[in-house]
Every structure is written in structure tokens, then in C-alpha cells.
Scaffold this motif. Structure first.
Motif, PDB file in Angstrom:
ATOM      1  N   UNK A 185      18.376  41.202  64.308  1.00  0.00           N
ATOM      2  CA  UNK A 185      18.068  40.772  62.960  1.00  0.00           C
ATOM      3  C   UNK A 185      16.619  41.047  62.573  1.00  0.00           C
ATOM      4  N   UNK A 186      15.684  41.043  63.524  1.00  0.00           N
ATOM      5  CA  UNK A 186      14.273  41.235  63.177  1.00  0.00           C
ATOM      6  C   UNK A 186      13.794  42.654  63.459  1.00  0.00           C
ATOM      7  N   UNK A 187      14.726  43.605  63.473  1.00  0.00           N
ATOM      8  CA  UNK A 187      14.356  44.964  63.832  1.00  0.00           C
ATOM      9  C   UNK A 187      13.958  45.835  62.662  1.00  0.00           C
ATOM     10  N   UNK A 188      13.192  45.323  61.708  1.00  0.00           N
ATOM     11  CA  UNK A 188      12.784  46.100  60.553  1.00  0.00           C
ATOM     12  C   UNK A 188      11.815  47.207  60.969  1.00  0.00           C
ATOM     13  N   UNK A 189      11.840  48.317  60.220  1.00  0.00           N
ATOM     14  CA  UNK A 189      10.948  49.417  60.574  1.00  0.00           C
ATOM     15  C   UNK A 189       9.497  49.128  60.272  1.00  0.00           C
ATOM     16  N   UNK A 190       9.230  48.614  59.055  1.00  0.00           N
ATOM     17  CA  UNK A 190       7.848  48.343  58.647  1.00  0.00           C
ATOM     18  C   UNK A 190       7.789  46.970  58.009  1.00  0.00           C
ATOM     19  N   UNK A 191       6.885  46.138  58.491  1.00  0.00           N
ATOM     20  CA  UNK A 191       6.635  44.825  57.907  1.00  0.00           C
ATOM     21  C   UNK A 191       5.260  44.837  57.265  1.00  0.00           C
ATOM     22  N   UNK A 192       5.213  44.493  55.981  1.00  0.00           N
ATOM     23  CA  UNK A 192       3.948  44.455  55.253  1.00  0.00           C
ATOM     24  C   UNK A 192       3.845  43.088  54.587  1.00  0.00           C
ATOM     25  N   UNK A 193       2.901  42.274  55.032  1.00  0.00           N
ATOM     26  CA  UNK A 193       2.761  40.918  54.511  1.00  0.00           C
ATOM     27  C   UNK A 193       1.350  40.713  53.979  1.00  0.00           C
ATOM     28  N   UNK A 194       1.259  40.476  52.663  1.00  0.00           N
ATOM     29  CA  UNK A 194      -0.024  40.271  51.975  1.00  0.00           C
ATOM     30  C   UNK A 194      -1.005  41.384  52.306  1.00  0.00           C
ATOM     31  N   UNK A 195      -0.507  42.610  52.268  1.00  0.00           N
ATOM     32  CA  UNK A 195      -1.338  43.778  52.542  1.00  0.00           C
ATOM     33  C   UNK A 195      -0.949  44.885  51.565  1.00  0.00           C
ATOM     34  N   UNK A 196      -1.850  45.879  51.440  1.00  0.00           N
ATOM     35  CA  UNK A 196      -1.642  46.954  50.460  1.00  0.00           C
ATOM     36  C   UNK A 196      -1.964  48.317  51.051  1.00  0.00           C
ATOM     37  N   UNK A 197      -1.318  48.702  52.129  1.00  0.00           N
ATOM     38  CA  UNK A 197      -1.602  50.006  52.746  1.00  0.00           C
ATOM     39  C   UNK A 197      -0.946  51.142  51.979  1.00  0.00           C
ATOM     40  N   UNK A 198      -1.294  52.372  52.372  1.00  0.00           N
ATOM     41  CA  UNK A 198      -0.624  53.571  51.875  1.00  0.00           C
ATOM     42  C   UNK A 198       0.221  54.146  53.005  1.00  0.00           C
ATOM     43  N   UNK A 199       1.478  54.465  52.656  1.00  0.00           N
ATOM     44  CA  UNK A 199       2.381  55.116  53.595  1.00  0.00           C
ATOM     45  C   UNK A 199       2.723  56.466  52.984  1.00  0.00           C
ATOM     46  N   UNK A 200       2.356  57.541  53.673  1.00  0.00           N
ATOM     47  CA  UNK A 200       2.395  58.875  53.077  1.00  0.00           C
ATOM     48  C   UNK A 200       3.212  59.809  53.964  1.00  0.00           C
ATOM     49  N   UNK A 201       4.118  60.561  53.359  1.00  0.00           N
ATOM     50  CA  UNK A 201       4.868  61.631  54.040  1.00  0.00           C
ATOM     51  C   UNK A 201       5.561  61.144  55.304  1.00  0.00           C
TER      52      UNK A 201
ATOM     53  N   UNK B  42       8.511  47.680  63.884  1.00  0.00           N
ATOM     54  CA  UNK B  42       7.912  48.836  64.550  1.00  0.00           C
ATOM     55  C   UNK B  42       6.461  49.012  64.108  1.00  0.00           C
ATOM     56  N   UNK B  43       6.213  48.903  62.804  1.00  0.00           N
ATOM     57  CA  UNK B  43       4.851  48.997  62.266  1.00  0.00           C
ATOM     58  C   UNK B  43       4.583  47.731  61.461  1.00  0.00           C
ATOM     59  N   UNK B  44       3.426  47.100  61.697  1.00  0.00           N
ATOM     60  CA  UNK B  44       3.074  45.869  60.988  1.00  0.00           C
ATOM     61  C   UNK B  44       1.738  46.018  60.270  1.00  0.00           C
ATOM     62  N   UNK B  45       1.755  45.682  58.985  1.00  0.00           N
ATOM     63  CA  UNK B  45       0.522  45.516  58.212  1.00  0.00           C
ATOM     64  C   UNK B  45       0.473  44.043  57.806  1.00  0.00           C
ATOM     65  N   UNK B  46      -0.201  43.236  58.606  1.00  0.00           N
ATOM     66  CA  UNK B  46      -0.202  41.784  58.396  1.00  0.00           C
ATOM     67  C   UNK B  46      -1.601  41.205  58.465  1.00  0.00           C
ATOM     68  N   UNK B  47      -2.612  42.071  58.370  1.00  0.00           N
ATOM     69  CA  UNK B  47      -4.005  41.615  58.498  1.00  0.00           C
ATOM     70  C   UNK B  47      -4.833  41.989  57.270  1.00  0.00           C
ATOM     71  N   UNK B  48      -4.213  41.966  56.113  1.00  0.00           N
ATOM     72  CA  UNK B  48      -4.957  42.198  54.875  1.00  0.00           C
ATOM     73  C   UNK B  48      -5.372  43.633  54.645  1.00  0.00           C
ATOM     74  N   UNK B  49      -4.653  44.589  55.192  1.00  0.00           N
ATOM     75  CA  UNK B  49      -5.008  46.001  55.001  1.00  0.00           C
ATOM     76  C   UNK B  49      -4.992  46.364  53.518  1.00  0.00           C
TER      77      UNK B  49
END
Length: 567
Positions: free
Chosen positions: A150-166, A125-132
Motif C-alpha cells: 500500500x505504501x509503495x508510491x514512486x514519488x512522495x512530495x510533501x510540502x515541497x516544490x521540486x522540479x521533475x524533468x524528463x 522510491x523518491x521523497x521530497x519531504x524537507x521543503x525542497x
């Protein structure tokens, strides 16, 4: 992590008052042997720096743009995408931008629950995959799955460091035949942070392996603060981490609560595993502080042949961990009553080939049903419990609250009470009890030492081991050295007593030494209390000198002990 400053490095000079006291040297300097643990956790504890540059433009959804992704595509660094309540069926990708995407009222959980992002097709649903980095922020949304692919994950974060708040991650339910990683969030590398988030009713159901129903991390350095993990479930064959699973990397968890998360197996394939009701970690660095683990559980009761259920709250394999000011209450493991392996252990914590330090924490009411070790199980590696209160835990197959084998356990300034057998040092296990109070409540000995064949030596110093009958210690094999301690049975060794300790209680604090207790100023003559105990709490006329008292309130680490216990 200021308490780490107390730990001397390897080879540090022993203070003069400890000179010649060989029995204490190993335990009082145990953290020096874990220098790799401390350095790793210090690095892990450094939070990612968030950019505080104010937004240059605000893009409104749906006022200015029909979808959130359209606003993200139009935004530039430092812009704010502000989203009205509603249900948005789309997939989001930040595209590496330093922007904030937010609901309209970040402080309102009610508004966040009404600002929902759901997938309109397969994929995250949400992807951080561009070095955030930390200046890419997702804030005040509900991310809801209801996907069974099987691939229905809510948030995918790959080699990124975002903040997820509240944000609220709710009802992500993934099913499949293959390995499944993360129901709500799958993290690969990077260093994302989750702040003030809720992970609730997420589920993995794999016929093969399920890893982390809320969060699965592979080589990530994850920061979690002020979060709530409720009723997340890893099912069905080999399961690890009802809420969180880590393979490599590490996690810092602060001020968070884990309630009712579970890992369960009901299959007889492979062999079946259910490990880490709240958190399971392999080859990772862990820091947990000011958090609560309540009613998390693992269950293998539906399998009769070879199933493993371990670590009702935490399962740690080849990990380095520091746990501070944290409670473990009413966590449990369950296995079928007709078939139990010796790996089914640890109602609260199972530490396997790991180095773990637990400070100022409580373990209460944890249970191993048809299994072993009601509170803590240690196999290989080393666990040190410092200023901890361990009480009323239970196990069906052994009466012990704590069990150690093929490894070592150190207790410093601890109270272990209300177990038929407080502590069992089994095959090739070593235990060191320093400045602690162990009190039993049944016909079993407080301490059971049965460690052969082994060259390890178990040691007791400046401690009180007391029971309602004569056997405080049952020593069947192995080496046990006891000095300057009070036992409810005669025991050879320098300074040992066999006298009623004359305990008193003050408020919530148990097993204080009352006036005229023989344990006052009776510890090793070269060991001193950091402070001369607690005169304001005791009746007028109580005398206490600088020499260490026996039991949990004495010794060089007793400064501010009562105020440090139990939040």
C-alpha cells in the motif's frame, strides 16, 4: 492566459453598441461573475522560479559514489549528481538540498529508460519531504514500481516544490484494502512541477477507494507541461482519476496528452463510482491549455445496482476551470444497460457545481454508452463554451450532445453539429446561445428546452438553429427568448428568420455563410462584427457590412476566429 484580459470585471461599463441589448448582457459578461476563478487561475499559472546558479561540483555515480543516495548525502547546494545508466535499488531523499540529480543524457528518452531507480524495500522510491524548492531537480530517470504494497508510491512530495524533468514513471502497481493515493506520485501541499515526463501503465487497485493512478494531489499547486499520460488505471470499488486526482489546490496542464487512461469499478460495495477517466478534481482550480484527451474512459458496466460512471475525460466537482485550445476525442463512459442513474453523464466532461470556461477547443466522437450526454454534462454551476467545435458525440439514453440541469450553459461563437439533439436544457437548466450555429442530423430537435419549475430564462441571439425537418426547437416548459436568429421553424421575436441559411464550407471550416445568405448582416442592429468576416475566403462580389451576421462567424468576438480554431 491572455484571453482573460478580454473579460470585463463586475459592473464594467457596457460598450455603447450594446446599450439596451438586455438579452446579451449576461452572457457577454459572464466571466465578470467568475472573478474568483480568474484571480485564482492567474496565481496558479505563475511557475515556480528555478535557480540558474551553475553547479559547483559534479559527483559521479557509481564512479565517485557507490549509490545515488550516498552522492546526495555528500553533495552541497548547487552540486550536480550525475548518474550512469543502470538499475539502482534504493530509496532517495533530497534532504532539502538545492541540487540536481540527473541521468547522463537528459535529452535522450532511451538513456532515461536505461537509468532506473527501483525500491529495495517498502516505502516511497523518491521523497521530497524537507521543503525542497524549484532548485531541487530530479532529471532523466525511470522510476519503476512493481510494488504491490500500500505504501509503495514512486514519488512522495510533501510540502515541497521540486522540479521533475524528463522522467519516466512506469508500472507502479499498488494494491490494498484501504484508500490508495497516487500510483506514481503522491503530492501533499507544495507546488511541484513535472516537465517532459511520461506516466505509463500505473495502476491502483483498492477494495475501498483509488485516487489518481499516476498522480494524486492533496492541496498541491501542480504544474505539468509537455507530459504524456498513457494507460493509467484506477480500480476497483470507488475510483476517481485514471491519471490524475486532485483534492483542493490546483493544476496547470500545458501541451500534454492523455491517452487511454481509465477509472473502473466492478464492485457493488458502498455505492461504486468511476469518475474522471483522465482527471478527477474536487474543490480545485484547473487550467488546461494546448492539450489532448484521447480515448480516456470510465466504466461501471460490471455493476447492476446504483453504479455511477461519469466524465470520460474530466470530472469536476466544485471546481473553477479554464480550458483552452484542447481537444477531447473518443472519450467515453459506460454503465450497465440494466441500471443507469441520472448521474451517469458526460462522455467527455462532467461539471458538477463548477465554473468552467472552455475556449477554442474541440469535442468529437465522445460517447455515453447506456448513459446521458455524449460530450458535456452540466449540473449546477456554470459552463461557458467559447469558439468551440462540438460534433459527432453520442449518448444511448438521450440523443443530446450537451445537457444542462440545475445550472447554466453559455455558447458563444460555437458550432454544434451532427447530434440528433445538439443541446438539452433539462430540469432547472438555463442555456444562452449567442452567435452560434447548431445543426442537427435526425428527427430530434436541435434544442430541447424543458426547464420548469424554474425562474431561469433561456435565450438565443444572433444564432442559427437548423435541422433537416421543421423542428429546430422543442420548447415544452420554461421561459425561452429568441431574437435575431434563423430557425428551421417559424418563431416569434424581433428579427427572427425562417430561411435557408445557404451554408458553404471552406477547407475544414463548416457552416460559413455563402454569398446572398439571408443571415449576413441580419443580427441585432446594435451589435457589430469585430471584423467584417472573411472576404479573401469567399467568392468575389460578396458583400458584408459591420452589422453582426448570424451564426458562429459573427459578432464582437469574431476577430481572428478562423485562425484561432483547431490547432
Amino acid at each position: 492566459m491572455d484571453f482573460l484580459k478580454q473579460a470585463p470585471s463586475r459592473g464594467a461599463t457596457v460598450p455603447q453598441r450594446w446599450a439596451g441589448v438586455d438579452i446579451t448582457r449576461r452572457a457577454m459578461h459572464s466571466l465578470g461573475r467568475q472573478r474568483h476563478l480568474i484571480l485564482a487561475l492567474c496565481l496558479l499559472a505563475l511557475p515556480a522560479a528555478a535557480d540558474t546558479t551553475p553547479p559547483t561540483s559534479t559527483l559521479h555515480v557509481p564512479g565517485d559514489y557507490p549509490s545515488i543516495q550516498a552522492a546526495i548525502d555528500a553533495a552541497e547546494d548547487w552540486d550536480l549528481v550525475l548518474v550512469q545508466p543502470g538499475t539502482y535499488r534504493e530509496h532517495l531523499r533530497f534532504r532539502g538540498k538545492a541540487i540536481t540529480v540527473s541521468g547522463i543524457e537528459p535529452a535522450s528518452r532511451v538513456v532515461a529508460a536505461e537509468t532506473i531507480i527501483m525500491a529495495d524495500s517498502l516505502g516511497p522510491i523518491v521523497s521530497f519531504v524537507d521543503g525542497e524548492r524549484a532548485n531541487s531537480v530530479l532529471r532523466a530517470f525511470t522510476i519503476s514500481g512493481l510494488q504491490r504494497e500500500e505504501d509503495g508510491v514512486g514519488l512522495l512530495c510533501e510540502e515541497a516544490s521540486p522540479r521533475v524533468v524528463s522522467c519516466i514513471f512506469r508500472e507502479h502497481r499498488r494494491e490494498g484494502w484501504d484508500w490508495l493515493f497516487g500510483g506514481a506520485a503522491h503530492l501533499i501541499g507544495g507546488g511541484p512541477s513535472f516537465e517532459d515526463c511520461v506516466f505509463q501503465d500505473n495502476e491502483l487497485h483498492s477494495s475501498s477507494c483509488s485516487y489518481g493512478a499516476a498522480i494524486a494531489g492533496e492541496g498541491s499547486q501542480v504544474h505539468i507541461s509537455d507530459c504524456f499520460f498513457d494507460n493509467n488505471r484506477a480500480l476497483w470499488n470507488q475510483t476517481w482519476g485514471g491519471a490524475i486526482w486532485l483534492d483542493g489546490g490546483g493544476v496547470v496542464i500545458r501541451r500534454s496528452r492523455f491517452l487511454g487512461n481509465s477509472a473502473r469499478t466492478g464492485s457493488a460495495n458502498d455505492p461504486p463510482f468511476a469518475e474522471g477517466g483522465a482527471l478527477a478534481a474536487f474543490d480545485a482550480q484547473i487550467e488546461i491549455e494546448n492539450s489532448d484527451f484521447d480515448r480516456n474512459w470510465t466504466d461501471a458496466s460490471g455493476v447492476m445496482d446504483g453504479a455511477i460512471s461519469a466524465g470520460g475525460a474530466l470530472y469536476l466537482l466544485r471546481c473553477a476551470a479554464v480550458i483552452r485550445s484542447t481537444s477531447f476525442v473518443n472519450n467515453s463512459i459506460t454503465v450497465h444497460e440494466w441500471y443507469t442513474t441520472h448521474n451517469c453523464r458526460g462522455g467527455a466532461i462532467r461539471a458538477y457545481d463548477s465554473h468552467v470556461l472552455v475556449v477554442d477547443s474541440e469535442m468529437r466522437g465522445n460517447r455515453a454508452s447506456n448513459a446521458y450526454a455524449g460530450a458535456v454534462s452540466v449540473r449546477e454551476g456554470e459552463v461557458e463554451l467559447r469558439r468551440c467545435w462540438i460534433r459527432n458525440n453520442s449518448a444511448d439514453l438521450t440523443p443530446d450532445g450537451i445537457h444542462v440541469s440545475h445550472g447554466s450553459l453559455v455558447l458563444v461563437n460555437c458550432v454544434v453539429q451532427d447530434h440528433p439533439c445538439a443541446l438539452h436544457a433539462g430540469f432547472r437548466g438555463q442555456v444562452e446561445i449567442l452567435q452560434s450555429t447548431l445543426v442537427g442530423n435526425g428527427d430530434e430537435p436541435v434544442l430541447w428546452v424543458d426547464t420548469e419549475p424554474s425562474s431561469r430564462r433561456s435565450r438565443i441571439l444572433n444564432s442559427i438553429l437548423w435541422n433537416g425537418h421543421s423542428h429546430a426547437v422543442w420548447h415544452t416548459s420554461g421561459s425561452l427568448q429568441v431574437a435575431y436568429s434563423d430557425l428551421s421553424q417559424p418563431w416569434p421575436g424581433s428579427g427572427n428568420l425562417n430561411s435557408e441559411p445557404r451554408f458553404v464550407a471552406r477547407g475544414v471550416f463548416p457552416f460559413l455563410l455563402g454569398p446572398n445568405s439571408p443571415c449576413i448582416d441580419a443580427g441585432h442592429p446594435e451589435v457589430e462584427d469585430a471584423i467584417s468576416d472573411w472576404h479573401p475566403r469567399w467568392p468575389e462580389g460578396h458583400e458584408d457590412g459591420p452589422r453582426a451576421d448570424m451564426g458562429w462567424t459573427g459578432g464582437p468576438l469574431n476577430r481572428d476566429l478562423l485562425s484561432a480554431w483547431w490547432r
